[in-house]
Design an enzyme around this catalytic site. Structure first.
Site, short mmCIF file in Angstrom:
data_model
loop_
_atom_site.label_atom_id
_atom_site.label_comp_id
_atom_site.label_asym_id
_atom_site.label_seq_id
_atom_site.Cartn_x
_atom_site.Cartn_y
_atom_site.Cartn_z
N GLY A 12 0.83 -1.20 0.00
CA GLY A 12 0.00 0.00 0.00
C GLY A 12 0.86 1.24 0.00
O GLY A 12 2.09 1.17 0.12
N ASP A 13 0.24 2.40 -0.17
CA ASP A 13 0.95 3.70 -0.15
C ASP A 13 1.99 3.79 -1.26
O ASP A 13 3.03 4.44 -1.09
CB ASP A 13 1.63 3.94 1.21
CG ASP A 13 0.66 3.87 2.36
OD1 ASP A 13 -0.40 4.52 2.27
OD2 ASP A 13 0.94 3.17 3.34
N GLY A 17 -2.97 6.94 -6.16
CA GLY A 17 -3.79 8.12 -6.41
C GLY A 17 -3.22 8.99 -7.52
O GLY A 17 -3.95 9.44 -8.41
N HIS A 41 -5.89 7.87 -0.98
CA HIS A 41 -5.17 8.10 -2.22
C HIS A 41 -4.95 9.60 -2.36
O HIS A 41 -5.91 10.37 -2.42
CB HIS A 41 -5.95 7.56 -3.42
CG HIS A 41 -5.97 6.07 -3.49
ND1 HIS A 41 -6.65 5.36 -4.46
CD2 HIS A 41 -5.37 5.14 -2.72
CE1 HIS A 41 -6.47 4.07 -4.28
NE2 HIS A 41 -5.71 3.91 -3.22
N THR A 234 -5.97 -6.57 4.93
CA THR A 234 -7.25 -5.88 4.86
C THR A 234 -8.35 -6.92 4.71
O THR A 234 -8.09 -8.13 4.71
CB THR A 234 -7.26 -4.85 3.72
OG1 THR A 234 -8.39 -4.00 3.86
CG2 THR A 234 -7.27 -5.51 2.35
N ARG A 304 5.03 5.92 8.59
CA ARG A 304 5.13 4.61 7.94
C ARG A 304 6.43 3.91 8.30
O ARG A 304 7.47 4.55 8.51
CB ARG A 304 5.04 4.78 6.42
CG ARG A 304 3.68 5.26 5.95
CD ARG A 304 3.67 5.56 4.46
NE ARG A 304 2.37 6.12 4.04
CZ ARG A 304 2.22 7.00 3.08
NH1 ARG A 304 3.27 7.46 2.43
NH2 ARG A 304 1.02 7.46 2.77
N VAL A 412 8.63 11.17 -10.41
CA VAL A 412 9.78 12.00 -10.00
C VAL A 412 9.31 13.20 -9.17
O VAL A 412 10.00 14.21 -9.09
CB VAL A 412 10.59 12.46 -11.23
CG1 VAL A 412 11.28 11.28 -11.89
CG2 VAL A 412 9.69 13.19 -12.25
#
Length: 422
Positions: A12-13, A17, A41, A234, A304, A412
């Site tokens: 995840g992450d 998005g 997202h 999840t 995180r 980037v």
């Protein structure tokens, strides 16, 4: 016509998005196909910075419709908050729809999640997602179609509340009443009913009309309830095949699967994370939380866990998803590192293993690293992969060769246009 599915290739992450916002500019329909508001997202474009938990990231293209699909569990209060945020930013919601078959996340789901975490959980976001899916499996659940028939919804609530309050009693919590829950349903119906559609006919009409459709996954494959690091997972299936299952169309109609990975690894919550490191070089990647792409959760704000890029994870998620191409995000975060570590294998009990291990063994593996030279230059203005520094291209090529797929996009920077493309 094309049907593409975009999913997270790690924990995840990864930057989904940003990539959905980019692909949405050429899409006719974006479908969120699983999960709930337990993850965010992040989208950064000319309209500002947005963190979506339910609304598909294609909402900024006025010519692109957005469907919150059948596989999603939806807290209507959160949905209305996101809609208000977009309205205040002068973003049209005309194309936003909700599946009539999507299940409603109720207040008692969130309360149960909170109670279960206190008594020994796995580090959930306490948003009630797991409990909403559990009630769905028990067939004790409301769907959005029930907001179109409120008398029927009230009858269902009278049955559901018996189970809910037995659980609440076991925790010493005051019972819910049908009246208070039905009042919420009435309020939701007054604001959301016009958006509710039959998802199967809605989607098949667009498939038959040769529209470009993108399915947007939430979280990453390592959090899949069946194929991930159970029980630290999840409550749904964030893998590409579930887009067809929840969408109600043949899987053979999927034309492309796009995996999104980050140029290093991160994770939130408990569970094994083989390449995790603390402090030193790896902590340089975190940021302070001031920037929207710093390594803090979009939903919880939690810092995180960070680690190096993990090839065994990517090989595994490629095997279960079949990535036609990868987007590798946040390579710019490595710009200032003189050397970069890359995990290429695992060793378990002194032996290199080729099969991806179970959760308990994953806790015990020893990552085997190679070290690649960094590029020590700014990549943020580069828009073609071939123009990246040589050592950055070597890093990308090494990942491609070891995983067995093509990296077609390299992030980037945090904005939509901050992409180097092949």
């Amino acid at each position: 016509m094309s049907i593409s599915v975009l999913v997270g290739a790690q924990w995840g992450d990864e930057g989904k998005g940003k990539m959905v916002d980019y692909f949405a500019q050429k899409s006719d329909l974006i479908v969120r196909f699983q999960g709930g508001d337990n993850a965010g997202h992040t989208v950064i474009n000319d309209y500002g910075v947005f963190k979506f938990h339910l609304i598909p990231c294609g909402i900024f293209n006025k010519d692109c419709q957005c469907l919150i699909g059948t596989g999603v569990v939806v807290n209507p209060d959160v949905l209305l908050e996101e809609m208000q945020q977009l309205t205040e930013a002068n973003i049209s919601l005309a194309g936003l729809k909700v599946s009539a078959k999507a299940h409603i996340l109720m207040p008692y789901h969130q309360k149960l999640d909170e109670l279960m975490e206190v008594s020994g959980g796995i580090g959930t976001t306490k948003r009630g997602i797991g409990q909403a899916y559990a009630y769905k499996a028990m067939r004790k659940s409301l769907r959005f179609e029930d907001l179109l028939n409120l008398e029927n919804a009230k009858k269902k609530l009278a049955d559901i509340i018996l189970v809910v309050n037995k659980q609440m009693s076991s925790y010493g919590i005051e019972p819910y009443t049908v009246e208070e829950l039905f009042a919420k349903c009435e309020a939701w119906a007054s604001k959301i009913s016009f958006m509710i559609v039959n998802p199967t006919s809605f989607l098949h009409e667009r498939i038959d009309a040769d529209k470009n459709i993108l399915f947007e996954g939430q979280l990453g494959a390592m959090k899949d309830i069946d194929l991930g690091i159970f029980p630290y997972v999840t409550s749904s299936n964030p893998v590409a095949a579930y887009a067809a299952v929840s969408g109600g169309f043949p899987a053979k109609k999927i034309d492309k699967v796009i995996g999104v990975a980050k140029a290093f690894s991160s994770a939130v919550g408990a569970g094994p994370f083989p390449t995790e490191e603390f402090g030193g070089t790896i902590d340089m990647l975190r940021g302070t939380g001031e920037k929207p792409d710093d390594e803090f959760g979009a939903r919880t704000g939690r810092s995180r866990r960070l680690g190096w890029f993990d090839i065994p994870v990517l090989k595994y998620t490629h095997a279960i998803n079949g990535f036609d191409e990868l987007a590798l995000c946040k390579i710019d975060k490595l710009d200032d590192l003189p050397v970069i570590k890359l995990c290429v294998d695992y060793k378990l009990d002194g032996k290199i293993i080729k099969e991806f291990p179970n959760t308990e063994d994953l806790e015990r593996v020893e990552p085997i690293y190679i070290t690649l030279p960094g590029w020590l230059s700014d990549t943020s203005k580069i828009r073609r992969i071939e123009d990246l520094p040589e050592n950055a291209k070597k890093y990308i090529k090494t990942i491609e060769d070891l995983v067995g797929t093509t990296i077609a996009y390299v992030g980037v920077g945090p904005n939509r246009e901050d992409l180097a493309i092949r």
